[in-house]
Motif scaffolding. Structure first.
Motif, PDB file in Angstrom:
ATOM      1  N   LEU A  55      45.993  36.462  34.758  1.00  0.00           N
ATOM      2  CA  LEU A  55      46.281  37.793  34.179  1.00  0.00           C
ATOM      3  C   LEU A  55      45.297  38.130  33.059  1.00  0.00           C
ATOM      4  O   LEU A  55      44.875  39.285  32.917  1.00  0.00           O
ATOM      5  CB  LEU A  55      47.718  37.828  33.652  1.00  0.00           C
ATOM      6  CG  LEU A  55      48.813  37.848  34.743  1.00  0.00           C
ATOM      7  CD1 LEU A  55      50.189  37.638  34.126  1.00  0.00           C
ATOM      8  CD2 LEU A  55      48.765  39.172  35.515  1.00  0.00           C
ATOM      9  N   SER A  56      44.927  37.114  32.268  1.00  0.00           N
ATOM     10  CA  SER A  56      44.001  37.377  31.153  1.00  0.00           C
ATOM     11  C   SER A  56      42.618  37.792  31.648  1.00  0.00           C
ATOM     12  O   SER A  56      41.825  38.376  30.904  1.00  0.00           O
ATOM     13  CB  SER A  56      43.884  36.145  30.259  1.00  0.00           C
ATOM     14  OG  SER A  56      43.200  35.109  30.952  1.00  0.00           O
ATOM     15  N   HIS A  57      42.312  37.480  32.904  1.00  0.00           N
ATOM     16  CA  HIS A  57      41.046  37.890  33.501  1.00  0.00           C
ATOM     17  C   HIS A  57      41.234  39.135  34.381  1.00  0.00           C
ATOM     18  O   HIS A  57      40.464  39.353  35.317  1.00  0.00           O
ATOM     19  CB  HIS A  57      40.456  36.748  34.354  1.00  0.00           C
ATOM     20  CG  HIS A  57      39.815  35.666  33.542  1.00  0.00           C
ATOM     21  ND1 HIS A  57      40.543  34.745  32.814  1.00  0.00           N
ATOM     22  CD2 HIS A  57      38.497  35.354  33.314  1.00  0.00           C
ATOM     23  CE1 HIS A  57      39.719  33.915  32.217  1.00  0.00           C
ATOM     24  NE2 HIS A  57      38.472  34.264  32.486  1.00  0.00           N
ATOM     25  N   HIS A  58      42.269  39.925  34.058  1.00  0.00           N
ATOM     26  CA  HIS A  58      42.552  41.172  34.800  1.00  0.00           C
ATOM     27  C   HIS A  58      42.771  40.888  36.288  1.00  0.00           C
ATOM     28  O   HIS A  58      42.264  41.593  37.161  1.00  0.00           O
ATOM     29  CB  HIS A  58      41.407  42.193  34.632  1.00  0.00           C
ATOM     30  CG  HIS A  58      41.027  42.405  33.197  1.00  0.00           C
ATOM     31  ND1 HIS A  58      41.837  43.069  32.298  1.00  0.00           N
ATOM     32  CD2 HIS A  58      39.935  41.991  32.498  1.00  0.00           C
ATOM     33  CE1 HIS A  58      41.270  43.078  31.100  1.00  0.00           C
ATOM     34  NE2 HIS A  58      40.105  42.418  31.191  1.00  0.00           N
ATOM     35  N   GLY A  59      43.551  39.826  36.545  1.00  0.00           N
ATOM     36  CA  GLY A  59      43.785  39.389  37.915  1.00  0.00           C
ATOM     37  C   GLY A  59      44.371  40.471  38.801  1.00  0.00           C
ATOM     38  O   GLY A  59      43.990  40.584  39.979  1.00  0.00           O
ATOM     39  N   GLY A  60      45.296  41.261  38.250  1.00  0.00           N
ATOM     40  CA  GLY A  60      45.930  42.305  39.069  1.00  0.00           C
ATOM     41  C   GLY A  60      44.919  43.319  39.573  1.00  0.00           C
ATOM     42  O   GLY A  60      44.983  43.762  40.731  1.00  0.00           O
TER      43      GLY A  60
END
Length: 711
Positions: A688-693
């Protein structure tokens, strides 16, 4: 005194010889000794010397007097120039009939002198010297040290010159050469390749030009002058010789022949194939017809001998049938060859049909083999060639092969367990004599065929019922020990490494098709333990990438099934294995500058590029297996985080153009990411911290997108 006159006054041979020995012992000067010596040598020449008398002569004069005779340059008045030398050689030839004396250093240090005489012009009155030299050389060759001394002191070169120049006794030169090549072929070619090529040049010329039975005699001689190394195809003179041999064989095999004529021709052809592959056969219509004829004749010979085997007849034909096996194996390779094929499509189809009939005969023969015959090298040769057929042709003779499988497993097990010594067949050798003291490895030749068969229900069931999996596990462990004992990183691929790779393929088939067998058979626990320990050792060695891929993927696939076993319960070896497997999977792809745009594209890493064709399928299978392992091993997500793979994978996907990542690769990445996100909050947080979505949506990773939104 007038020496020739004294020499002619022999009287009764034996009594005179006795008197002469007395004179030799008591002589006060050279004249008396020489006079007695003439009578002794005359008796030697007349064959009147038995072993006891020969020893008495040696005890009377030793090596000192013959040595002086060989070095003396002044002959007695009225005698030929080489008189002293001839007498010295006669005495040495006499001494050499005693094996103990033939290996004496005083004889061995005369080898250069013997060589000089062979290459010197021979006058009619010096032929006896040459005869004595050949007698000495023959005796020396029969001793333990002799062959090595002859090779290192230049006798091969001298014999070659004597033969090529048709010097007196050249037939004996050829016989000695054949003997030396039989004992020390590699060393002879290493030291004297140019001289040996001159002999092959003469022999191949004679072979092409002669039109009588000599042609068939040459078929028996020529194989000894065809080296496995260096290849004749690398040398222009060697290529010319090969072309003459091809033309000579084409003439022979295109004619009506008796068995005694055909057999040596087939053996010669097999020897050429073993040394040079099919490179000696020219491309084009004539070459393709010749190759088809060779394979056809070989198949006919195999069928005639093995379809209705008479034990006595088979015994006498084993050499030629083994030669035929070599030709048939070349037929298999040429039928499969796509790049610059020698054979036309129609010829390939015809040969495959003919070879199938020959292999039917091989199978029939092997089914008749008795327990006490299993040590016979011909059985090994027959199993080996059948293994070559099973490796490539998976659809024909299926029923017959299934019926033979119990024998093949039993035979391979017996040889492996007993470490049976390899007994090479006589020329042509057809299997390398290198390491001939090692066990004959029948399994190595059967593994590719077993790999195909374990993908099918019936043959797989037979192999399992015959205990093949346990044998293969034991064999795998043994081969691994062999590999790690081999110095350095061997290239090209060793047979040991190839065997390990093929065995991995068999185990993967069993893992996929019979997981219950993996669970219940304790041998697979031992195999799992070995895989855990071997991958961390193997992966850092770049030359072993394909084997590492096999072991990593097999280990991950087996770990899913054996997750509850003790060796996988967070042990150090398990953690090191998974760490190495993660490194193997994580380092396969990288971002590369895309020439068609200003951005980057996903690409196979340079370290993997050359092996990717062999590694690709294993990598994708390994990714699936790793994804399956994540929920089974609670400590595994933490290992992925520690390896830094999650961050580097996310950075790769952020950096490259989505269009450069194919669907199969996206699916593989998504499978692992979804399992990590489900099993581990720290992993989910990193994603998520790497803009996974966002990039999950961008890459069409619907399952990952849904997983992230649910949690």
């Amino acid at each position: 005194p007038t020496y020739p006159a004294m020499a002619s006054d022999c009287g009764d041979g034996r009594s005179t010889l006795k008197r002469c020995l007395g004179v030799l012992r008591d002589a006060r000067n050279d004249s008396e000794q020489f006079a007695a010596l003439l009578l002794v040598t005359k008796a030697v020449k007349a064959g009147e010397v038995d072993a006891k008398t020969r020893r008495q002569i040696f005890d009377a004069i030793g090596f000192t007097f013959p040595n002086r005779l060989l070095t003396s340059r002044q002959p007695p008045a009225g005698c030929p120039e080489h008189t002293f030398r001839a007498l010295g050689l006669t005495l040495l030839a006499c001494f050499c009939t005693d094996p103990e004396l033939a290996g004496h250093s005083q004889i061995l240090n005369k080898i250069p002198t013997f060589n000089d005489i062979l290459v010197s012009p021979c006058n009619p009155d010096s032929t006896s010297m040459v005869d004595d030299v050949y007698q000495c050389l023959s005796a020396v060759m029969a001793t333990t040290r002799g062959p090595r001394e002859l090779v290192t002191k230049g006798t091969v070169s001298a014999l070659c010159q004597a033969y090529v120049n048709c010097s007196y006794g050249s037939d004996r030169a050829l016989t000695l050469l054949l003997g030396l090549l039989a004992i020390a072929e590699a060393k002879c070619w290493q030291r004297d390749a140019p001289h040996l090529l001159t002999v092959l040049n003469k022999l191949s010329n004679d072979f092409l030009e002669t039109e009588d039975m000599t042609k068939f005699e040459l078929c028996k001689v020529l194989p000894h002058f065809i080296p496995l190394s260096p290849p004749l195809t690398q040398d222009s003179q060697g290529c010319e010789c090969l072309h003459r041999l091809y033309k000579g064989l084409a003439d022979i095999l295109g004619s009506k022949l008796s068995q005694s004529q055909r057999d040596p021709a087939l053996k010669l052809a097999a020897c050429l194939v073993q040394a040079c592959g099919s490179e000696w056969i020219p491309a084009g219509s004539a070459g393709s017809k010749f190759l088809a004829l060779l394979v056809n004749l070989a198949c006919v010979e195999v069928r005639l001998t093995l379809e209705e085997p008479d034990p006595l007849e088979v015994e006498g034909k084993k050499e030629v049938v083994t030669a035929c096996y070599v030709l048939i194996e070349t037929g298999i390779q040429e039928c499969l060859r796509e790049e610059k094929p020698l054979l036309e499509v129609v010829q390939k189809m015809q040969l495959m049909r003919i070879m199938e009939e020959a292999f039917g005969a091989v199978i029939f023969y092997l089914r008749q083999v008795k327990q006490e015959e299993l040590q016979d090298p011909f059985i090994f040769a027959s199993v080996r060639i059948l293994g070559a057929w099973m490796a490539e042709e998976t659809s024909s003779l299926k029923q017959e092969i299934c019926e033979l499988l119990p024998f093949l497993v039993h035979y391979a097990k017996k040889l492996f367990k007993e470490g049976s010594p390899a007994v090479s067949l006589p020329q042509p050798e057809l299997v390398s004599t290198e390491g001939s003291g090692l066990p004959r490895d029948a399994l190595r030749f059967l593994l590719p065929g077993f790999c195909h068969l374990t993908a099918e229900d019936r043959p797989r069931d037979i192999l399992i019922s015959e205990g093949a999996p346990a044998l293969l596990c034991e064999y795998f462990l043994h081969q691994w020990e062999v590999l790690i004992s081999e110095p350095g990183s061997p290239t090209p691929l060793t047979s040991t490494e190839m065997s390990l790779q093929t065995a991995c393929g068999i185990f993967l088939n069993l893992v996929v098709t019979t997981p219950d067998l993996i669970r219940r058979d304790k041998t697979f626990s031992s195999l799992m333990d070995m895989l855990l320990k071997s991958l961390p050792l193997l992966l850092p060695q770049k030359d072993h990438l394909v084997l590492a891929a096999n072991i990593a993927t097999l280990g991950l696939m087996m770990a899913r099934i054996l997750a509850n076993s003790a060796v996988l319960q967070g042990t150090q070896s398990a953690k090191e294995f998974f760490g190495a497997a993660i490194r193997f999977l994580s380092q396969a792809h990288t971002a590369q500058a895309d020439p068609s745009s200003d951005g980057f594209a996903a690409a196979v890493s340079p370290a993997y590029a050359s092996a990717w064709a062999d590694v690709c399928e294993l990598w994708f299978l390994g990714m699936q297996a790793l994804a399956s392992c994540v929920p089974l091993f609670p400590w595994l997500p933490q290992a992925v985080l520690q390896a830094g793979w999650l961050e580097s994978l996310l950075e790769l996907l952020t950096r490259v153009s989505p269009a450069s990542v194919d669907f199969e690769l996206i699916t593989a990445f998504q499978g692992v990411l979804v399992e990590l996100a489900r099993a581990s909050k720290p992993c989910r947080d990193v994603i998520l911290s790497h803009h996974g979505g966002e990039w999950a949506n961008l890459y069409g990773m619907a399952a990952l997108e849904q997983c992230l939104s649910e949690q």
